[in-house]
Design a protein around this motif. Structure first.
Motif, PDB file in Angstrom:
ATOM      1  N   ASP A   1      45.628 -44.795 -54.038  1.00 16.98           N
ATOM      2  CA  ASP A   1      45.339 -44.163 -55.327  1.00 16.98           C
ATOM      3  C   ASP A   1      44.468 -42.922 -55.094  1.00 16.98           C
ATOM      4  N   THR A   2      45.120 -41.810 -54.774  1.00 18.61           N
ATOM      5  CA  THR A   2      44.402 -40.557 -54.547  1.00 18.61           C
ATOM      6  C   THR A   2      45.281 -39.417 -55.044  1.00 18.61           C
ATOM      7  N   SER A   3      44.819 -38.186 -54.871  1.00 23.56           N
ATOM      8  CA  SER A   3      45.605 -37.033 -55.308  1.00 23.56           C
ATOM      9  C   SER A   3      45.333 -35.852 -54.384  1.00 23.56           C
TER      10      SER A   3
ATOM     11  N   GLU B   1      39.603 -30.783 -53.026  1.00 21.72           N
ATOM     12  CA  GLU B   1      38.286 -30.447 -53.586  1.00 21.72           C
ATOM     13  C   GLU B   1      37.142 -31.046 -52.787  1.00 21.72           C
ATOM     14  N   ARG B   2      37.273 -32.309 -52.400  1.00 21.25           N
ATOM     15  CA  ARG B   2      36.164 -33.000 -51.733  1.00 21.25           C
ATOM     16  C   ARG B   2      36.082 -32.735 -50.239  1.00 21.25           C
ATOM     17  N   THR B   3      37.228 -32.320 -49.635  1.00 24.71           N
ATOM     18  CA  THR B   3      37.234 -32.206 -48.167  1.00 24.71           C
ATOM     19  C   THR B   3      37.831 -30.908 -47.635  1.00 24.71           C
TER      20      THR B   3
ATOM     21  N   VAL C   1      32.659 -40.695 -30.066  1.00 24.90           N
ATOM     22  CA  VAL C   1      33.385 -40.511 -31.328  1.00 24.90           C
ATOM     23  C   VAL C   1      33.557 -39.010 -31.609  1.00 24.90           C
ATOM     24  N   CYS C   2      33.200 -38.573 -32.809  1.00 23.07           N
ATOM     25  CA  CYS C   2      33.465 -37.169 -33.182  1.00 23.07           C
ATOM     26  C   CYS C   2      32.620 -36.178 -32.387  1.00 23.07           C
ATOM     27  N   ALA C   3      31.549 -36.650 -31.762  1.00 23.45           N
ATOM     28  CA  ALA C   3      30.735 -35.766 -30.925  1.00 23.45           C
ATOM     29  C   ALA C   3      31.270 -35.723 -29.494  1.00 23.45           C
TER      30      ALA C   3
ATOM     31  N   ASP D   1      42.360 -48.283 -47.861  1.00 24.30           N
ATOM     32  CA  ASP D   1      41.042 -47.757 -48.214  1.00 24.30           C
ATOM     33  C   ASP D   1      41.133 -46.241 -48.424  1.00 24.30           C
ATOM     34  N   ARG D   2      41.183 -45.838 -49.698  1.00 20.48           N
ATOM     35  CA  ARG D   2      41.361 -44.410 -49.991  1.00 20.48           C
ATOM     36  C   ARG D   2      40.158 -43.574 -49.581  1.00 20.48           C
ATOM     37  N   GLY D   3      39.013 -44.239 -49.441  1.00 16.35           N
ATOM     38  CA  GLY D   3      37.783 -43.527 -49.071  1.00 16.35           C
ATOM     39  C   GLY D   3      37.772 -43.052 -47.626  1.00 16.35           C
TER      40      GLY D   3
ATOM     41  N   ASN E   1      30.407 -45.287 -44.453  1.00 13.35           N
ATOM     42  CA  ASN E   1      29.567 -45.031 -45.617  1.00 13.35           C
ATOM     43  C   ASN E   1      29.532 -43.498 -45.755  1.00 13.35           C
ATOM     44  N   GLY E   2      30.517 -42.977 -46.485  1.00 18.95           N
ATOM     45  CA  GLY E   2      30.764 -41.526 -46.526  1.00 18.95           C
ATOM     46  C   GLY E   2      29.557 -40.683 -46.905  1.00 18.95           C
ATOM     47  N   ARG E   3      28.823 -41.132 -47.921  1.00 19.44           N
ATOM     48  CA  ARG E   3      27.697 -40.312 -48.391  1.00 19.44           C
ATOM     49  C   ARG E   3      26.598 -40.183 -47.353  1.00 19.44           C
ATOM     50  N   GLU E   4      26.289 -41.313 -46.672  1.00 24.58           N
ATOM     51  CA  GLU E   4      25.250 -41.272 -45.634  1.00 24.58           C
ATOM     52  C   GLU E   4      25.697 -40.402 -44.471  1.00 24.58           C
TER      53      GLU E   4
ATOM     54  N   PRO F   1      32.402 -25.562 -35.459  1.00 23.80           N
ATOM     55  CA  PRO F   1      31.885 -26.906 -35.729  1.00 23.80           C
ATOM     56  C   PRO F   1      32.982 -27.968 -35.697  1.00 23.80           C
ATOM     57  N   HIS F   2      32.548 -29.202 -35.549  1.00 20.54           N
ATOM     58  CA  HIS F   2      33.449 -30.342 -35.721  1.00 20.54           C
ATOM     59  C   HIS F   2      34.098 -30.229 -37.100  1.00 20.54           C
ATOM     60  N   GLN F   3      35.400 -30.471 -37.141  1.00 19.22           N
ATOM     61  CA  GLN F   3      36.164 -30.298 -38.376  1.00 19.22           C
ATOM     62  C   GLN F   3      36.345 -31.647 -39.073  1.00 19.22           C
ATOM     63  N   ALA F   4      35.412 -31.992 -39.960  1.00 15.72           N
ATOM     64  CA  ALA F   4      35.518 -33.253 -40.698  1.00 15.72           C
ATOM     65  C   ALA F   4      35.737 -32.993 -42.180  1.00 15.72           C
ATOM     66  N   ASN F   5      35.005 -32.034 -42.700  1.00 15.84           N
ATOM     67  CA  ASN F   5      35.015 -31.796 -44.146  1.00 15.84           C
ATOM     68  C   ASN F   5      34.547 -30.358 -44.379  1.00 15.84           C
ATOM     69  N   ARG F   6      35.319 -29.598 -45.130  1.00 15.31           N
ATOM     70  CA  ARG F   6      34.971 -28.194 -45.373  1.00 15.31           C
ATOM     71  C   ARG F   6      33.587 -28.059 -46.009  1.00 15.31           C
TER      72      ARG F   6
HETATM   73  O1  UT7 Z   1      32.943 -36.990 -38.263  1.00  9.51           O
HETATM   74  C1  UT7 Z   1      32.270 -37.617 -39.285  1.00  9.51           C
HETATM   75  C2  UT7 Z   1      33.293 -38.385 -40.048  1.00  9.51           C
HETATM   76  N1  UT7 Z   1      33.079 -38.557 -41.411  1.00  9.51           N
HETATM   77  C3  UT7 Z   1      32.825 -37.593 -42.302  1.00  9.51           C
HETATM   78  O2  UT7 Z   1      32.632 -36.447 -42.014  1.00  9.51           O
HETATM   79  C4  UT7 Z   1      32.815 -37.972 -43.739  1.00  9.51           C
HETATM   80  C5  UT7 Z   1      31.570 -37.549 -44.431  1.00  9.51           C
HETATM   81  N2  UT7 Z   1      31.645 -37.842 -45.835  1.00  9.51           N
HETATM   82  C6  UT7 Z   1      32.471 -37.146 -46.670  1.00  9.51           C
HETATM   83  O3  UT7 Z   1      33.162 -36.253 -46.245  1.00  9.51           O
HETATM   84  C7  UT7 Z   1      32.425 -37.483 -48.131  1.00  9.51           C
HETATM   85  O4  UT7 Z   1      31.380 -38.384 -48.379  1.00  9.51           O
HETATM   86  C8  UT7 Z   1      33.766 -38.085 -48.637  1.00  9.51           C
HETATM   87  C9  UT7 Z   1      34.847 -37.038 -48.592  1.00  9.51           C
HETATM   88  C10 UT7 Z   1      34.152 -39.280 -47.790  1.00  9.51           C
HETATM   89  C11 UT7 Z   1      33.600 -38.554 -50.075  1.00  9.51           C
HETATM   90  O5  UT7 Z   1      33.176 -37.482 -50.895  1.00  9.51           O
HETATM   91  P1  UT7 Z   1      32.032 -37.703 -51.959  1.00  9.51           P
HETATM   92  O6  UT7 Z   1      31.942 -36.456 -52.710  1.00  9.51           O
HETATM   93  O7  UT7 Z   1      30.825 -38.190 -51.192  1.00  9.51           O
HETATM   94  O8  UT7 Z   1      32.635 -38.835 -52.877  1.00  9.51           O
HETATM   95  P2  UT7 Z   1      32.069 -40.306 -53.136  1.00  9.51           P
HETATM   96  O9  UT7 Z   1      32.180 -41.143 -51.912  1.00  9.51           O
HETATM   97  O10 UT7 Z   1      30.742 -40.158 -53.743  1.00  9.51           O
HETATM   98  O11 UT7 Z   1      33.116 -40.826 -54.170  1.00  9.51           O
HETATM   99  C12 UT7 Z   1      33.272 -40.197 -55.440  1.00  9.51           C
HETATM  100  C13 UT7 Z   1      34.371 -40.917 -56.176  1.00  9.51           C
HETATM  101  C14 UT7 Z   1      34.245 -42.434 -56.163  1.00  9.51           C
HETATM  102  O12 UT7 Z   1      34.623 -42.903 -57.428  1.00  9.51           O
HETATM  103  P3  UT7 Z   1      33.504 -43.363 -58.478  1.00  9.51           P
HETATM  104  O13 UT7 Z   1      32.780 -44.468 -57.795  1.00  9.51           O
HETATM  105  O14 UT7 Z   1      32.655 -42.145 -58.708  1.00  9.51           O
HETATM  106  O15 UT7 Z   1      34.341 -43.783 -59.625  1.00  9.51           O
HETATM  107  C15 UT7 Z   1      35.264 -42.864 -55.146  1.00  9.51           C
HETATM  108  O16 UT7 Z   1      35.773 -44.146 -55.413  1.00  9.51           O
HETATM  109  O17 UT7 Z   1      35.632 -40.624 -55.568  1.00  9.51           O
HETATM  110  C16 UT7 Z   1      36.325 -41.840 -55.334  1.00  9.51           C
HETATM  111  N3  UT7 Z   1      37.182 -41.657 -54.166  1.00  9.51           N
HETATM  112  C17 UT7 Z   1      38.424 -41.162 -54.239  1.00  9.51           C
HETATM  113  N4  UT7 Z   1      39.166 -40.749 -55.284  1.00  9.51           N
HETATM  114  C18 UT7 Z   1      40.381 -40.278 -55.030  1.00  9.51           C
HETATM  115  C19 UT7 Z   1      36.899 -41.931 -52.874  1.00  9.51           C
HETATM  116  N5  UT7 Z   1      37.946 -41.605 -52.112  1.00  9.51           N
HETATM  117  C20 UT7 Z   1      38.902 -41.134 -52.937  1.00  9.51           C
HETATM  118  C21 UT7 Z   1      40.214 -40.638 -52.734  1.00  9.51           C
HETATM  119  N6  UT7 Z   1      40.892 -40.223 -53.821  1.00  9.51           N
HETATM  120  N7  UT7 Z   1      40.770 -40.540 -51.514  1.00  9.51           N
END
Ligand code: UT7
Length: 323
Positions: A28-30, A36-38, A112-114, A151-153, A214-217, A249-254
């Motif tokens: 369930d994603t789009s 927008e988020r990445t 890992v990513c490093a 796990d869409r996260g 734990n994406g936010r951390e 830089p490491h390419q994880a998130n814009r």
């Molecule tokens: O090399 C290191 C590897 N990891 C990373 O670099 C990841 C680092 N973290 C991130 O890039 C970001 O934390 C994410 C991209 C993973 C998430 O972005 P965010 O802006 O921190 O979103 P969030 O985790 O705070 O989630 C916001 C909302 C949540 O819904 P509710 O609880 O607000 O209703 C999530 O359930 O977005 C939801 N969500 C999604 N919605 C649509 C989480 N994943 C998705 C998804 N599609 N794929």
């Protein structure tokens, strides 16, 4: 003095392209949310039977060709990966075998990513002390094999790929104008083990497991550690951030990349971003990004680069490199 200079670079992405719309058919994603988020628009997944070593070999062949060297002169193969072909032997020995390389040093490195930042630092240490002369330093991953596609996260964030450089010991004058690796900085903080991990393993569960995060951390720590590593590595060489031509830089998130660029006061056009086209490929992401910027002519001989990465563990690192 001896410096480790880059003779050639190559990269490889598997044929199969998986778009954000494709991911939206699995979870369930789009496309809109992911962009927008990445900043990610697509990723590549390895074909069935295509192993991490196959990706590594494809990238290495391109790097060796770009270097214009006889592959028999390679005496060190270092593969940074968290997704090895098998638990053992090292994927580096599979690469050695598939490329028909001579007997030499070959091992995997897991940060890992490093991983690529760690691998550059370790290879550099072996080269400048005369333990090896020519190294194939590879970042290669098949993260699609450890994703939880429910796990869409997490599953939308990662992809497969490989990048490689030929790094060689070369005499240089011994000042900051030298080509090659000028400094490296590595770190790790095991207290953060639980924020980004795979929930299986050889001695814990006897399963492969899937990625948990734990994406936010991770986001918060990534911005901080990536920035600190860049500052540290530049200071080690007695230079300033303003001296850098490009940040790779490491390419994880814009958004992480942009936040780091802002914190370091580096102009956006001096920051290499390729995460849109391959998502997070862990240890492969830096050489993939570097290869793009070299091939499109942005990075050229004499340019001063900072490569910086952060990953599970947490681990982080940076390399200051004159191309
Ligand atoms: O090399 C290191 C590897 N990891 C990373 O670099 C990841 C680092 N973290 C991130 O890039 C970001 O934390 C994410 C991209 C993973 C998430 O972005 P965010 O802006 O921190 O979103 P969030 O985790 O705070 O989630 C916001 C909302 C949540 O819904 P509710 O609880 O607000 O209703 C999530 O359930 O977005 C939801 N969500 C999604 N919605 C649509 C989480 N994943 C998705 C998804 N599609 N794929």
């Amino acid at each position: 003095m001896l410096r480790s200079i880059v003779l050639g670079i190559g990269s490889y992405l598997p044929e199969r392209v998986v778009t954000n719309d494709d991911m939206a058919r699995m979870v369930d994603t789009s496309d809109e949310w992911i962009r927008e988020r990445t900043g990610i628009t697509r990723r590549h997944f390895a074909a069935e039977g295509e192993a991490t070593s196959d990706l590594a070999v494809a990238a290495s062949l391109r790097a060796i060709e770009a270097a214009g060297i006889d592959r028999n002169s390679i005496d060190l193969v270092l593969v940074a990966t968290s997704t090895p072909d098998n638990t053992f032997p090292a994927t580096a020995t599979a690469v050695q075998r598939k490329l028909g390389l001579p007997v030499g040093i070959a091992f995997d490195l897991q940060a890992v990513c490093a991983g690529f930042a760690y691998a550059i630092s370790v290879a550099d240490a072996l080269l400048v002390t005369g333990r090896a002369r020519r190294a194939l330093v590879i970042g290669a991953e098949t993260f699609s094999r450890i994703l939880d596609f429910e796990d869409r996260g997490t599953c939308v964030l990662f992809g497969d790929g490989a990048g490689a450089v030929v790094l060689a010991a070369a005499e240089q004058p011994g000042h900051v104008g030298d080509r090659g690796v000028l400094a490296t900085a590595l770190g790790a903080d095991g207290r953060q083990y639980d924020h980004l991990y795979v929930d299986g393993g050889v001695s814990s569960t006897q399963t492969t497991g899937v990625l948990r995060m734990n994406g936010r951390e991770v986001f918060r720590h990534a911005v901080q550690r990536l920035s600190e590593a860049a500052i540290e590595v530049v200071a080690k060489a007695g230079l300033r951030l303003a001296d850098i031509d490009y940040l790779v830089p490491h390419q994880a998130n814009r958004r992480i990349i942009e936040a780091v660029g802002k914190r370091l006061d580096i102009a956006p056009d001096q920051v290499i971003v390729t995460v849109d086209r391959h998502a997070n490929t862990s240890a492969a992401s830096i050489p993939l990004a570097l290869d793009v910027a070299v091939k499109d002519g942005r990075i050229g001989e004499g340019d001063l680069l900072v490569l910086n990465a952060m990953g599970g563990g947490f681990t982080w690192g940076a390399a200051l490199l004159r191309w």
